[in-house]
Design an enzyme around this catalytic site. Structure first.
Site, PDB file in Angstrom:
ATOM      1  N   ARG A 237       3.379   1.071  -7.139  1.00 26.33           N
ATOM      2  CA  ARG A 237       2.874   1.957  -8.192  1.00 26.33           C
ATOM      3  C   ARG A 237       1.979   2.998  -7.534  1.00 26.33           C
ATOM      4  O   ARG A 237       1.190   2.676  -6.636  1.00 26.33           O
ATOM      5  CB  ARG A 237       2.076   1.184  -9.251  1.00 26.33           C
ATOM      6  CG  ARG A 237       2.915   0.384 -10.227  1.00 26.33           C
ATOM      7  CD  ARG A 237       3.733   1.274 -11.181  1.00 26.33           C
ATOM      8  NE  ARG A 237       4.534   0.495 -12.126  1.00 26.33           N
ATOM      9  CZ  ARG A 237       5.786   0.113 -11.920  1.00 26.33           C
ATOM     10  NH1 ARG A 237       6.406   0.429 -10.800  1.00 26.33           N
ATOM     11  NH2 ARG A 237       6.431  -0.572 -12.855  1.00 26.33           N
ATOM     12  N   GLU A 266       2.976  10.691 -11.468  1.00 24.49           N
ATOM     13  CA  GLU A 266       4.431  10.843 -11.574  1.00 24.49           C
ATOM     14  C   GLU A 266       4.917  11.064 -12.996  1.00 24.49           C
ATOM     15  O   GLU A 266       5.990  11.643 -13.197  1.00 24.49           O
ATOM     16  CB  GLU A 266       5.153   9.635 -10.953  1.00 24.49           C
ATOM     17  CG  GLU A 266       4.998   8.338 -11.729  1.00 24.49           C
ATOM     18  CD  GLU A 266       5.824   7.196 -11.127  1.00 24.49           C
ATOM     19  OE1 GLU A 266       5.705   6.942  -9.924  1.00 24.49           O
ATOM     20  OE2 GLU A 266       6.589   6.569 -11.889  1.00 24.49           O
TER      21      GLU A 266
HETATM   22  P1  NAI Z   1       5.542 -10.095  -8.174  1.00 23.12           P
HETATM   23  O1  NAI Z   1       4.669 -10.393  -9.346  1.00 23.12           O
HETATM   24  O2  NAI Z   1       6.675 -11.013  -7.872  1.00 23.12           O
HETATM   25  O3  NAI Z   1       4.639  -9.994  -6.850  1.00 23.12           O
HETATM   26  C1  NAI Z   1       3.449  -9.282  -6.791  1.00 23.12           C
HETATM   27  C2  NAI Z   1       2.562 -10.011  -5.801  1.00 23.12           C
HETATM   28  O4  NAI Z   1       1.406  -9.204  -5.562  1.00 23.12           O
HETATM   29  C3  NAI Z   1       2.061 -11.367  -6.307  1.00 23.12           C
HETATM   30  O5  NAI Z   1       2.360 -12.362  -5.343  1.00 23.12           O
HETATM   31  C4  NAI Z   1       0.565 -11.163  -6.472  1.00 23.12           C
HETATM   32  O6  NAI Z   1      -0.193 -12.345  -6.205  1.00 23.12           O
HETATM   33  C5  NAI Z   1       0.304 -10.089  -5.441  1.00 23.12           C
HETATM   34  N1  NAI Z   1      -0.949  -9.370  -5.611  1.00 23.12           N
HETATM   35  C6  NAI Z   1      -1.608  -9.071  -6.760  1.00 23.12           C
HETATM   36  N2  NAI Z   1      -2.712  -8.353  -6.491  1.00 23.12           N
HETATM   37  C7  NAI Z   1      -2.743  -8.197  -5.135  1.00 23.12           C
HETATM   38  C8  NAI Z   1      -3.639  -7.539  -4.253  1.00 23.12           C
HETATM   39  N3  NAI Z   1      -4.724  -6.892  -4.709  1.00 23.12           N
HETATM   40  N4  NAI Z   1      -3.386  -7.597  -2.934  1.00 23.12           N
HETATM   41  C9  NAI Z   1      -2.294  -8.242  -2.456  1.00 23.12           C
HETATM   42  N5  NAI Z   1      -1.408  -8.876  -3.258  1.00 23.12           N
HETATM   43  C10 NAI Z   1      -1.631  -8.846  -4.575  1.00 23.12           C
HETATM   44  O7  NAI Z   1       6.051  -8.614  -8.395  1.00 23.12           O
HETATM   45  P2  NAI Z   1       7.318  -7.901  -7.693  1.00 23.12           P
HETATM   46  O8  NAI Z   1       8.536  -8.134  -8.507  1.00 23.12           O
HETATM   47  O9  NAI Z   1       7.333  -8.258  -6.261  1.00 23.12           O
HETATM   48  O10 NAI Z   1       6.936  -6.366  -7.880  1.00 23.12           O
HETATM   49  C11 NAI Z   1       5.837  -5.792  -7.209  1.00 23.12           C
HETATM   50  C12 NAI Z   1       5.571  -4.425  -7.783  1.00 23.12           C
HETATM   51  O11 NAI Z   1       6.675  -3.573  -7.478  1.00 23.12           O
HETATM   52  C13 NAI Z   1       5.495  -4.379  -9.329  1.00 23.12           C
HETATM   53  O12 NAI Z   1       4.180  -4.677  -9.772  1.00 23.12           O
HETATM   54  C14 NAI Z   1       5.881  -2.965  -9.629  1.00 23.12           C
HETATM   55  O13 NAI Z   1       4.709  -2.206  -9.716  1.00 23.12           O
HETATM   56  C15 NAI Z   1       6.693  -2.522  -8.418  1.00 23.12           C
HETATM   57  N6  NAI Z   1       8.079  -2.197  -8.744  1.00 23.12           N
HETATM   58  C16 NAI Z   1       8.581  -0.979  -8.345  1.00 23.12           C
HETATM   59  C17 NAI Z   1       9.893  -0.620  -8.625  1.00 23.12           C
HETATM   60  C18 NAI Z   1      10.479   0.680  -8.176  1.00 23.12           C
HETATM   61  O14 NAI Z   1      11.531   1.086  -8.689  1.00 23.12           O
HETATM   62  N7  NAI Z   1       9.891   1.387  -7.223  1.00 23.12           N
HETATM   63  C19 NAI Z   1      10.769  -1.527  -9.395  1.00 23.12           C
HETATM   64  C20 NAI Z   1      10.162  -2.809  -9.706  1.00 23.12           C
HETATM   65  C21 NAI Z   1       8.866  -3.113  -9.406  1.00 23.12           C
END
Ligand code: NAI
Length: 336
Positions: A237, A266
């Site tokens: 993000r 964005e």
């Molecule tokens: P997820 O929930 O499986 O993993 C996110 C991880 O980040 C979790 O393990 C959590 O503990 C960790 N986390 C939370 N706060 C943190 C911090 N301050 N420092 C380090 N780690 C932290 O989510 P997923 O599916 O891996 O997605 C991650 C992000 O990717 C989403 O939140 C979304 O913003 C983004 N995304 C982007 C897309 C795109 O098209 N560019 C599409 C889908 C998701």
């Protein structure tokens, strides 16, 4: 029953219509497609609809949710994973059903992350243009081997893990930082504190959600902690990065390259054709002047597999709402 689908692009309509066609139980559902993004000004388009289907840049803050609720909207179907654009407390207070698509294809975003790294490292964007102009010189195109390099992943959830798998395949040393340990990650790399990750990584890639704690996680101070000349990639993000600080770090050569699929402002730009207009965003325009910066318009998710999955899971969440059955993808479990 009608559902207002905001921020509709032709591909959204195609995949949602296909999925709806295949769901015998949902034949009475009417999807009302709106090209407009959801804002306070456009919320009235949801009048007469019981649910709203929204995407990453739709505004789901308190004023919009309250307005939707006044129009009789009972729930929000998010066709995305991140929900930083949603005021969860207000949704809860208004007793709205809210469900998302938590993981549609982590590999789609992970592979796009790699595409940004590879393009920046081997200067493919510049090589493509040079060769088309008959310029076959190699100066300025020097890259480095990924083999043996250290990659730091901030967030080791589904996408971070899928990214770790690929970098491991390249022969990289993979570091992760995450408040939660993902056992699957331990077979691919090891956990360190953010300070150490920044200091040791040749490539830093962000895969954590945007929230109050993670806003501007990469700021001037953190950039100064990075290994000089490292590459920064963000497919998560835009708000995770203080873009002005990153511009300073690019100018001082503290970082060697920046690849972003997301950008803090964005919502003013992405998912629209602005090619015939003036873009007023000075920060974005400054980014465009660097040859070692690549910006893509939030397309990490944009694969066939992911779009099919998004539509399927969105309709599954709809079925849960209609049948009153527990929904594993609901963000508010206690909504009555
Ligand atoms: P997820 O929930 O499986 O993993 C996110 C991880 O980040 C979790 O393990 C959590 O503990 C960790 N986390 C939370 N706060 C943190 C911090 N301050 N420092 C380090 N780690 C932290 O989510 P997923 O599916 O891996 O997605 C991650 C992000 O990717 C989403 O939140 C979304 O913003 C983004 N995304 C982007 C897309 C795109 O098209 N560019 C599409 C889908 C998701």
């Amino acid at each position: 029953m009608k559902i207002a689908v905001f921020s509709t692009q032709p591909y959204d309509q195609r995949f949602l219509d296909e999925a709806l066609h295949n769901h015998s139980k949902l034949q009475k559902i009417e999807l009302v497609y709106q090209q407009a993004g959801l804002t306070e000004q456009t919320a009235s388009l949801a009048q007469g609809c019981e649910l709203v289907c929204a995407f990453v840049n739709d505004q789901l803050d308190a004023p919009v949710l309250e307005r939707l609720s006044q129009y009789g909207v009972k729930g929000i179907l998010l066709r995305c994973a991140g929900f930083n654009n949603l005021d969860l407390a207000t949704a809860q207070r208004l007793k709205l059903f809210v469900a998302r698509v938590p993981a549609y294809s982590p590999e789609a975003v992970a592979e796009h992350t790699i595409a940004l790294v590879m393009t920046l490292n081997r200067h493919i964007h510049r090589a493509y243009n040079r060769v088309r102009e008959g310029n076959f010189r190699l100066d300025g195109l020097l890259g480095f081997n990924l083999y043996g390099k250290t990659v730091g992943l901030v967030g080791t959830g589904q996408i971070g893990l899928a990214t770790a798998r690929i970098f491991k395949g390249f022969g990289c040393r993979v570091l992760g930082c995450d408040p939660y340990t993902n056992p699957a990650f331990l077979t691919l790399g090891h956990y360190v504190e953010l300070d150490q990750l920044l200091a040791e990584s040749d490539i830093v890639s962000l895969h954590c959600p945007l929230n109050e704690q993670s806003k501007h996680l990469v700021n001037a101070q953190r950039l100064a902690q990075m290994k000089p000349g490292a590459m920064l990639v963000n497919t998560s993000r835009g708000g995770l990065i203080d873009t002005k600080a990153v511009i300073d770090a690019l100018k001082s050569r503290q970082i060697s390259a920046l690849g972003i699929d997301v950008y803090e402002q964005e919502s003013q730009l992405f998912f629209q054709d602005r090619s015939a207009e003036h873009i007023d965003d000075e920060v974005f325009l400054r980014l465009m002047t660097f040859p070692n910066v690549i910006v893509t318009g939030h397309q990490g998710f944009f694969t066939l597999e992911a779009l099919r999955e998004i539509s399927e899971v969105t309709l599954h969440n709809l079925e849960c709402y209609l049948e009153g059955t527990p929904c594993a993808n609901a963000l508010i479990v206690e909504a009555e």
